[in-house]
Design a protein around this motif. Structure first.
Motif, PDB file in Angstrom:
ATOM      1  N   GLN A  38      27.705  47.994 -41.814  1.00 26.25           N
ATOM      2  CA  GLN A  38      26.382  48.036 -41.206  1.00 26.25           C
ATOM      3  C   GLN A  38      26.199  46.950 -40.149  1.00 26.25           C
ATOM      4  O   GLN A  38      25.089  46.672 -39.713  1.00 26.25           O
ATOM      5  CB  GLN A  38      25.306  47.925 -42.291  1.00 26.25           C
ATOM      6  CG  GLN A  38      25.222  49.169 -43.179  1.00 26.25           C
ATOM      7  CD  GLN A  38      24.978  50.437 -42.361  1.00 26.25           C
ATOM      8  OE1 GLN A  38      24.012  50.516 -41.596  1.00 26.25           O
ATOM      9  NE2 GLN A  38      25.858  51.437 -42.499  1.00 26.25           N
ATOM     10  N   ILE A  39      27.315  46.338 -39.748  1.00 24.86           N
ATOM     11  CA  ILE A  39      27.277  45.384 -38.633  1.00 24.86           C
ATOM     12  C   ILE A  39      27.330  46.161 -37.329  1.00 24.86           C
ATOM     13  O   ILE A  39      26.588  45.900 -36.391  1.00 24.86           O
ATOM     14  CB  ILE A  39      28.443  44.378 -38.716  1.00 24.86           C
ATOM     15  CG1 ILE A  39      28.290  43.505 -39.951  1.00 24.86           C
ATOM     16  CG2 ILE A  39      28.501  43.510 -37.451  1.00 24.86           C
ATOM     17  CD1 ILE A  39      29.445  42.562 -40.193  1.00 24.86           C
ATOM     18  N   GLY A  40      28.201  47.142 -37.279  1.00 27.25           N
ATOM     19  CA  GLY A  40      28.320  47.974 -36.091  1.00 27.25           C
ATOM     20  C   GLY A  40      29.136  47.332 -34.994  1.00 27.25           C
ATOM     21  O   GLY A  40      29.532  46.168 -35.073  1.00 27.25           O
ATOM     22  N   GLY A  41      29.380  48.110 -33.974  1.00 24.46           N
ATOM     23  CA  GLY A  41      30.230  47.661 -32.872  1.00 24.46           C
ATOM     24  C   GLY A  41      31.538  48.421 -32.905  1.00 24.46           C
ATOM     25  O   GLY A  41      32.019  48.819 -33.967  1.00 24.46           O
ATOM     26  N   ALA A  42      32.116  48.640 -31.738  1.00 24.11           N
ATOM     27  CA  ALA A  42      33.355  49.416 -31.640  1.00 24.11           C
ATOM     28  C   ALA A  42      34.575  48.545 -31.910  1.00 24.11           C
ATOM     29  O   ALA A  42      34.573  47.345 -31.630  1.00 24.11           O
ATOM     30  CB  ALA A  42      33.463  50.046 -30.256  1.00 24.11           C
ATOM     31  N   ASP A  43      35.611  49.177 -32.426  1.00 23.01           N
ATOM     32  CA  ASP A  43      36.882  48.478 -32.586  1.00 23.01           C
ATOM     33  C   ASP A  43      37.480  48.171 -31.216  1.00 23.01           C
ATOM     34  O   ASP A  43      38.114  47.130 -31.024  1.00 23.01           O
ATOM     35  CB  ASP A  43      37.865  49.341 -33.385  1.00 23.01           C
ATOM     36  CG  ASP A  43      37.328  49.697 -34.763  1.00 23.01           C
ATOM     37  OD1 ASP A  43      36.879  48.777 -35.476  1.00 23.01           O
ATOM     38  OD2 ASP A  43      37.339  50.894 -35.116  1.00 23.01           O
ATOM     39  N   TYR A  44      37.260  49.088 -30.272  1.00 19.71           N
ATOM     40  CA  TYR A  44      37.782  48.923 -28.915  1.00 19.71           C
ATOM     41  C   TYR A  44      36.741  49.404 -27.900  1.00 19.71           C
ATOM     42  O   TYR A  44      36.119  50.438 -28.095  1.00 19.71           O
ATOM     43  CB  TYR A  44      39.063  49.742 -28.717  1.00 19.71           C
ATOM     44  CG  TYR A  44      40.181  49.353 -29.646  1.00 19.71           C
ATOM     45  CD1 TYR A  44      41.046  48.311 -29.330  1.00 19.71           C
ATOM     46  CD2 TYR A  44      40.347  50.013 -30.861  1.00 19.71           C
ATOM     47  CE1 TYR A  44      42.060  47.934 -30.197  1.00 19.71           C
ATOM     48  CE2 TYR A  44      41.358  49.642 -31.736  1.00 19.71           C
ATOM     49  CZ  TYR A  44      42.203  48.595 -31.396  1.00 19.71           C
ATOM     50  OH  TYR A  44      43.207  48.223 -32.268  1.00 19.71           O
ATOM     51  N   THR A  45      36.565  48.626 -26.833  1.00 19.65           N
ATOM     52  CA  THR A  45      35.745  49.082 -25.713  1.00 19.65           C
ATOM     53  C   THR A  45      36.577  48.983 -24.444  1.00 19.65           C
ATOM     54  O   THR A  45      37.453  48.117 -24.327  1.00 19.65           O
ATOM     55  CB  THR A  45      34.452  48.255 -25.549  1.00 19.65           C
ATOM     56  OG1 THR A  45      34.784  46.898 -25.240  1.00 19.65           O
ATOM     57  CG2 THR A  45      33.597  48.299 -26.812  1.00 19.65           C
ATOM     58  N   PHE A  46      36.304  49.857 -23.504  1.00 20.38           N
ATOM     59  CA  PHE A  46      37.053  49.901 -22.245  1.00 20.38           C
ATOM     60  C   PHE A  46      36.075  49.950 -21.077  1.00 20.38           C
ATOM     61  O   PHE A  46      35.255  50.864 -20.991  1.00 20.38           O
ATOM     62  CB  PHE A  46      37.956  51.135 -22.206  1.00 20.38           C
ATOM     63  CG  PHE A  46      39.025  51.143 -23.259  1.00 20.38           C
ATOM     64  CD1 PHE A  46      40.306  50.685 -22.995  1.00 20.38           C
ATOM     65  CD2 PHE A  46      38.733  51.608 -24.543  1.00 20.38           C
ATOM     66  CE1 PHE A  46      41.287  50.687 -23.979  1.00 20.38           C
ATOM     67  CE2 PHE A  46      39.707  51.618 -25.537  1.00 20.38           C
ATOM     68  CZ  PHE A  46      40.991  51.154 -25.257  1.00 20.38           C
ATOM     69  N   ASP A  47      36.149  48.961 -20.188  1.00 24.03           N
ATOM     70  CA  ASP A  47      35.333  48.989 -18.975  1.00 24.03           C
ATOM     71  C   ASP A  47      36.154  49.623 -17.869  1.00 24.03           C
ATOM     72  O   ASP A  47      37.209  49.101 -17.485  1.00 24.03           O
ATOM     73  CB  ASP A  47      34.901  47.594 -18.553  1.00 24.03           C
ATOM     74  CG  ASP A  47      34.360  47.602 -17.133  1.00 24.03           C
ATOM     75  OD1 ASP A  47      33.449  48.399 -16.858  1.00 24.03           O
ATOM     76  OD2 ASP A  47      34.870  46.843 -16.271  1.00 24.03           O
TER      77      ASP A  47
END
Length: 204
Positions: free
Chosen positions: A114-123
Motif C-alpha cells: 500500500q506504499i505504491g510506486g512503480a518498480d521501473y519508470t521510463f522517461d
C-alpha cells in the motif's frame, strides 16, 4: 549535422521499411528495458511519453513479462498505439484532475503493498519536469527510474540514463558531477532526487 558515430552506411537498394528497425527507436526502447533496467517478470512499470521510443519501451516491457504497464501521454490518439505495443493502462495527465505522481502511485498499490510506486519508470520525453515525475513515481526503496537519451552512464542512486539502451557504467569525471548538480537544481530540491545526487557524489 551528426557525429560520425551516429550514422551507419547502408546499401542503396536496402528497403527502408526493413532497415528502419535497426535505427534508434527499437534498439533504444527495448534496450533500455532489457539491457539497462533489466526488468523482471511480473514488474510494474510506467512509461512517460508514447512516441517512437516510448512505444518500443512498452514492447520491451511486454517481452520482459512486466505485469502492469502504464503509459502516460497528453495525446489520447496514442492510447490505441500503446495498447498494440503492450500497454495495460493509459493516463492522460490533462484529464485526471489531480497531481500526476500521487495518481500513478495510487494506481500501483496492490495487495499488501500500500506504499505504491512503480518498480521501473521510463522517461521518453527529455522534459526535465517529466524526468522528476518519473523519479517520484518510483517505488520507495527499490524503484528504478530510467531517463532515456540524456547521457550514457550512471546518474546516481536508482537513476539510470542509457544511451541507445547500452549497459550503464559509473563514470568518474567532472562533467558528470556537473550534470548531477544541474539535475539537483532542476528537481527543485526534491528530497528523493537530492538523496540520490548525494549518493552518487560520494561515488565520484
Amino acid at each position: 549535422v551528426l557525429p560520425e558515430i551516429a550514422l551507419a552506411k547502408i546499401r542503396p537498394d536496402a528497403p527502408f521499411e526493413k532497415v528502419c528497425y535497426i535505427g534508434c527507436g527499437v534498439t533504444t526502447g527495448i534496450g533500455a528495458v532489457i539491457n539497462t533496467a533489466k526488468v523482471e517478470e511480473g514488474a510494474k512499470a510506467i512509461v512517460f511519453g508514447l512516441g517512437g521510443i516510448g512505444l518500443n519501451v512498452l514492447q520491451g516491457l511486454r517481452l520482459a513479462g512486466a505485469d502492469m504497464i502504464i503509459g502516460v501521454d497528453i495525446n489520447n490518439d496514442r492510447k490505441a498505439w500503446g495498447e498494440r505495443f503492450g500497454m495495460t493502462h493509459f493516463v492522460n495527465p490533462k484529464e485526471i484532475g489531480k497531481d500526476l505522481v500521487p495518481y500513478l502511485v495510487d494506481m500501483t498499490k496492490q495487495g499488501a503493498d500500500q506504499i505504491g510506486g512503480a518498480d521501473y519508470t521510463f522517461d521518453c520525453t527529455g522534459n526535465v519536469t517529466v524526468m522528476r515525475q518519473a523519479l517520484e513515481a518510483c517505488h520507495r526503496g527499490w524503484g528504478v527510474s530510467v531517463i532515456i537519451g540524456v547521457v550514457g552512464g550512471f546518474l546516481g542512486g536508482n537513476v539510470l540514463a542509457p544511451m541507445l539502451g547500452a549497459p550503464t557504467e559509473t563514470p568518474n569525471d567532472f562533467s558528470m558531477y556537473s550534470l548531477l548538480i544541474a539535475m539537483a537544481s532542476a528537481a527543485a530540491a526534491s528530497a528523493s532526487a537530492l538523496a540520490m545526487i548525494s549518493a552518487c557524489s560520494m561515488r565520484l
